[in-house]
Design an enzyme around this catalytic site. Structure first.
Site, PDB file in Angstrom:
ATOM      1  N   GLU A 112     -57.101 -19.727  38.462  1.00  0.00           N
ATOM      2  CA  GLU A 112     -55.695 -19.729  38.891  1.00  0.00           C
ATOM      3  C   GLU A 112     -54.911 -18.597  38.230  1.00  0.00           C
ATOM      4  O   GLU A 112     -54.089 -17.934  38.863  1.00  0.00           O
ATOM      5  CB  GLU A 112     -55.038 -21.063  38.555  1.00  0.00           C
ATOM      6  CG  GLU A 112     -55.544 -22.196  39.422  1.00  0.00           C
ATOM      7  CD  GLU A 112     -54.965 -23.523  38.968  1.00  0.00           C
ATOM      8  OE1 GLU A 112     -54.092 -24.046  39.652  1.00  0.00           O
ATOM      9  OE2 GLU A 112     -55.387 -24.031  37.912  1.00  0.00           O
TER      10      GLU A 112
ATOM     11  N   ASN B 245     -42.627  16.536  25.526  1.00  0.00           N
ATOM     12  CA  ASN B 245     -42.922  16.332  26.950  1.00  0.00           C
ATOM     13  C   ASN B 245     -44.401  16.561  27.270  1.00  0.00           C
ATOM     14  O   ASN B 245     -45.002  15.776  27.997  1.00  0.00           O
ATOM     15  CB  ASN B 245     -42.038  17.233  27.811  1.00  0.00           C
ATOM     16  CG  ASN B 245     -40.568  16.905  27.644  1.00  0.00           C
ATOM     17  OD1 ASN B 245     -40.222  15.900  27.012  1.00  0.00           O
ATOM     18  ND2 ASN B 245     -39.696  17.750  28.183  1.00  0.00           N
TER      19      ASN B 245
ATOM     20  N   SER C 225     -38.758   3.954  22.204  1.00  0.00           N
ATOM     21  CA  SER C 225     -39.962   3.474  22.891  1.00  0.00           C
ATOM     22  C   SER C 225     -41.055   3.074  21.911  1.00  0.00           C
ATOM     23  O   SER C 225     -42.146   2.679  22.325  1.00  0.00           O
ATOM     24  CB  SER C 225     -40.486   4.558  23.841  1.00  0.00           C
ATOM     25  OG  SER C 225     -40.674   5.782  23.153  1.00  0.00           O
TER      26      SER C 225
ATOM     27  N   SER D 147     -55.066 -32.077  31.756  1.00  0.00           N
ATOM     28  CA  SER D 147     -53.652 -32.366  32.003  1.00  0.00           C
ATOM     29  C   SER D 147     -53.122 -33.247  30.885  1.00  0.00           C
ATOM     30  O   SER D 147     -53.859 -34.073  30.337  1.00  0.00           O
ATOM     31  CB  SER D 147     -53.518 -33.079  33.348  1.00  0.00           C
ATOM     32  OG  SER D 147     -52.333 -33.848  33.376  1.00  0.00           O
TER      33      SER D 147
ATOM     34  N   LYS E 269     -57.989 -35.200  34.917  1.00  0.00           N
ATOM     35  CA  LYS E 269     -57.913 -33.834  35.443  1.00  0.00           C
ATOM     36  C   LYS E 269     -58.795 -32.829  34.706  1.00  0.00           C
ATOM     37  O   LYS E 269     -58.951 -32.864  33.501  1.00  0.00           O
ATOM     38  CB  LYS E 269     -56.469 -33.304  35.384  1.00  0.00           C
ATOM     39  CG  LYS E 269     -55.520 -33.923  36.393  1.00  0.00           C
ATOM     40  CD  LYS E 269     -55.904 -33.698  37.848  1.00  0.00           C
ATOM     41  CE  LYS E 269     -55.654 -32.284  38.324  1.00  0.00           C
ATOM     42  NZ  LYS E 269     -54.224 -31.984  38.408  1.00  0.00           N
TER      43      LYS E 269
ATOM     44  N   TYR F   1     -39.690  17.016  33.391  1.00  0.00           N
ATOM     45  CA  TYR F   1     -39.647  15.730  32.696  1.00  0.00           C
ATOM     46  C   TYR F   1     -38.266  15.096  32.849  1.00  0.00           C
ATOM     47  O   TYR F   1     -37.245  15.773  32.784  1.00  0.00           O
ATOM     48  CB  TYR F   1     -39.968  15.904  31.200  1.00  0.00           C
ATOM     49  CG  TYR F   1     -39.844  14.608  30.421  1.00  0.00           C
ATOM     50  CD1 TYR F   1     -40.882  13.684  30.417  1.00  0.00           C
ATOM     51  CD2 TYR F   1     -38.673  14.282  29.748  1.00  0.00           C
ATOM     52  CE1 TYR F   1     -40.758  12.479  29.738  1.00  0.00           C
ATOM     53  CE2 TYR F   1     -38.534  13.077  29.072  1.00  0.00           C
ATOM     54  CZ  TYR F   1     -39.583  12.175  29.071  1.00  0.00           C
ATOM     55  OH  TYR F   1     -39.460  10.981  28.404  1.00  0.00           O
TER      56      TYR F   1
ATOM     57  N   LYS G 116     -44.972   3.495  30.758  1.00  0.00           N
ATOM     58  CA  LYS G 116     -45.984   2.948  29.859  1.00  0.00           C
ATOM     59  C   LYS G 116     -46.183   1.445  29.944  1.00  0.00           C
ATOM     60  O   LYS G 116     -47.319   0.957  29.978  1.00  0.00           O
ATOM     61  CB  LYS G 116     -45.656   3.350  28.421  1.00  0.00           C
ATOM     62  CG  LYS G 116     -45.899   4.823  28.191  1.00  0.00           C
ATOM     63  CD  LYS G 116     -45.272   5.304  26.908  1.00  0.00           C
ATOM     64  CE  LYS G 116     -44.936   6.762  27.006  1.00  0.00           C
ATOM     65  NZ  LYS G 116     -43.885   7.081  28.030  1.00  0.00           N
TER      66      LYS G 116
ATOM     67  N   HIS H 205     -61.306 -17.601  59.720  1.00  0.00           N
ATOM     68  CA  HIS H 205     -60.113 -18.442  59.831  1.00  0.00           C
ATOM     69  C   HIS H 205     -60.229 -19.700  58.959  1.00  0.00           C
ATOM     70  O   HIS H 205     -59.600 -20.706  59.247  1.00  0.00           O
ATOM     71  CB  HIS H 205     -59.855 -18.869  61.277  1.00  0.00           C
ATOM     72  CG  HIS H 205     -59.941 -17.752  62.273  1.00  0.00           C
ATOM     73  ND1 HIS H 205     -58.851 -17.025  62.693  1.00  0.00           N
ATOM     74  CD2 HIS H 205     -61.013 -17.212  62.919  1.00  0.00           C
ATOM     75  CE1 HIS H 205     -59.241 -16.103  63.559  1.00  0.00           C
ATOM     76  NE2 HIS H 205     -60.551 -16.192  63.709  1.00  0.00           N
TER      77      HIS H 205
HETATM   78  N1  ARG Z   1     -40.714   8.575  24.429  1.00  0.00           N
HETATM   79  C1  ARG Z   1     -40.738   9.607  25.393  1.00  0.00           C
HETATM   80  C2  ARG Z   1     -41.489   9.159  26.651  1.00  0.00           C
HETATM   81  O1  ARG Z   1     -42.191   8.226  26.555  1.00  0.00           O
HETATM   82  C3  ARG Z   1     -41.399  10.822  24.853  1.00  0.00           C
HETATM   83  C4  ARG Z   1     -40.925  12.082  25.435  1.00  0.00           C
HETATM   84  C5  ARG Z   1     -39.542  12.334  25.056  1.00  0.00           C
HETATM   85  N2  ARG Z   1     -39.096  13.595  25.502  1.00  0.00           N
HETATM   86  C6  ARG Z   1     -37.811  13.941  25.449  1.00  0.00           C
HETATM   87  N3  ARG Z   1     -37.515  15.108  25.888  1.00  0.00           N
HETATM   88  N4  ARG Z   1     -36.892  13.120  25.016  1.00  0.00           N
HETATM   89  O2  ARG Z   1     -41.356   9.724  27.708  1.00  0.00           O
END
Ligand code: ARG
Length: 461
Positions: free
Chosen positions: A290, A110, A23, A277, A283, A317, A325, A156
């Protein structure tokens, strides 16, 4: 970069699975919050004697040096790390050696990730709130010059009754004001500390959750460790806020787009907020408005994504939650662009007042005023409605508007009106129509001025 969990594994993670799992590409933006969370945690570990004071201070100064070096651009986050937590801890280990391994005592990724997201979102909220207020202020300023500008009020999308432009603009002010209220309210629920929940069950170390919460500016500690690591309500709430706000901005945008058409010509947009345009030289397109309308889709989509993500998750978790995210960050980024862009659009708009007034000609939008006049001279509203309906029909047949009626022609239309025809004709002008609507929140310029003052008080509160 070394993983935080290699011990029980013999084989390496598949390269494809690593790409799915990692991530860092999107959570790296929380690096500062991750460091701040770690500083608070390290300090608490030192104060409670879980690590020595000296070790805690080493960790803290190491973390602070990481922050200033990343800020200065002399240190880059390792983008091959699994996530931002791994990256920061890895950098700390490079700098401090083995002692860095003590930082994660009595903590899990977590509770760490939940802490980071809450801190990040809190910062984002504190950035969005003033932008929202600035857009309100722009509407308020624009309204100040338009107490006597009259335009068709629609239901309306048909001309209904004349209203003043300041009244119309202030309607958007109040929508945004509810958004600002919602944001301030949800901030309290974002601003609670999951830190110290550990992986899910708490910890046997004598941690002090109140201390880390206070150090990070959280208003309170989340009561249940399972809930603390499993809860993303605060993110869903923010997305709901963002969606309602985006919907409001989109409505304003749609109105601007419509008013900017050659058919309406109510508003002229500044070159700075329009584009041309590639083929049609004439234009000038209202792209900002928009895009404001268009970007609503991704914000609504993000809300749906988060609700769907959470709906089937058992405690506590689950890795699914890593997916919280991107929609959240995208909504934050989108609002960060849209709010100032709409402000610029509003600030630089110029209204065509003559055109607004002209569009009221022959539109019968003062028919209710005539009916109200009949009520005042003794008719029931139902009868008055009927009589005026017939007058409107006669006018249409003759190709004239209500404003073309003279006391004589009105009396000819409806003999029962003869005695008060002169007065009735006066009630038919758009000026007297708006001036008469003095009820609280109504469109009379006096009422709108009073409303404007309330709005100003609200903004300054
Ligand atoms: N990258 C993970 C998330 O965004 C972080 C937590 C990871 N926890 C785990 N037990 N693998 O949720």
């Amino acid at each position: 970069m070394r993983k935080l969990w290699g011990g029980r594994f013999e084989g390496a993670t598949d390269e494809l699975i690593e790409r799915l799992n990692n991530s860092i590409s999107f959570d790296s933006r929380m690096w500062r919050q991750d460091i701040h969370g770690s500083i608070a945690h390290a300090d608490m570990l030192g104060d409670t004697g879980i690590v020595s004071r000296e070790e805690a201070d080493t960790l803290i100064s190491g973390l602070k040096s990481l922050e200033s070096d990343i800020d200065a651009g002399t240190l880059l986050l390792p983008m091959d790390a699994e996530d931002v937590h791994t990256a920061v801890e890895g950098l700390l280990r490079e700098r401090l050696g083995a002692v860095a391994g003590k930082l994660h005592t009595a903590r899990s990724r977590n509770d760490q990730v939940a802490t980071d997201v809450r801190l990040y979102l809190r910062d984002a909220i504190d950035g969005i709130a003033p932008e929202l207020k600035a857009l309100q202020a722009a509407l308020l300023k624009l309204a100040e010059g338009e107490f006597d500008t009259i335009l068709p009020g629609c239901t309306h999308l048909q001309h209904a009754q004349p209203v003043v432009l300041a009244h119309h603009l202030l309607a958007y002010f109040w929508m945004l004001d509810r958004d600002r209220e919602r944001l301030a309210d949800l901030r309290h629920r974002v601003n609670r500390s999951p830190l110290g929940a550990g992986a899910l069950a708490g910890t046997g170390f004598p941690i002090n959750r109140k201390q880390t919460a206070a150090a990070l500016g959280f208003e309170q500690v989340l009561e249940n460790s399972l809930d603390a690591v499993a809860d993303r309500d605060f993110a869903v709430e923010f997305m709901a806020f963002a969606s309602i706000l985006a919907m409001h901005i989109s409505r304003l945008a749609e109105e601007i787009i419509l008013w900017n058409t050659p058919e309406f010509r109510f508003v002229t947009l500044d070159d700075a907020v329009t584009t041309g345009s590639s083929i049609m030289p004439q234009k000038k397109n209202p792209d900002v408005a928009e895009l404001a309308r268009g970007k609503t889709g991704r914000v609504f989509g993000g809300l749906t994504a988060l609700l769907t993500l959470m709906k089937g998750l058992p405690l506590a978790y689950n890795k699914d939650m890593q997916e919280d995210k991107e929609p959240l960050f995208d909504a934050i980024d989108t609002l960060g662009l849209l709010l100032p862009a709409m402000k610029k659009t509003i600030e630089t708009a110029s209204f065509n007042r003559a055109r607004m007034l002209q569009s009221l000609r022959g539109d019968f939008s003062t028919a209710t005023d005539l009916a109200d006049h009949l009520v005042r001279v003794g008719y029931t509203f139902r009868d008055a409605h009927d009589i005026v309906g017939q007058i409107v029909r006669t006018c249409i047949e003759q190709g004239i508007g209500l404003e073309d009626l003279t006391p004589e022609s009105l009396a000819a239309c409806e003999p029962r009106l003869a005695a008060s025809a002169a007065e009735a004709v006066k009630a038919l002008t758009v000026e007297s129509s708006v001036a008469s609507r003095t009820s609280q929140g109504g469109t009379a310029p006096t009422a709108v001025r009073a409303q404007w003052l309330l709005a100003q008080d609200r903004l300054n509160a």
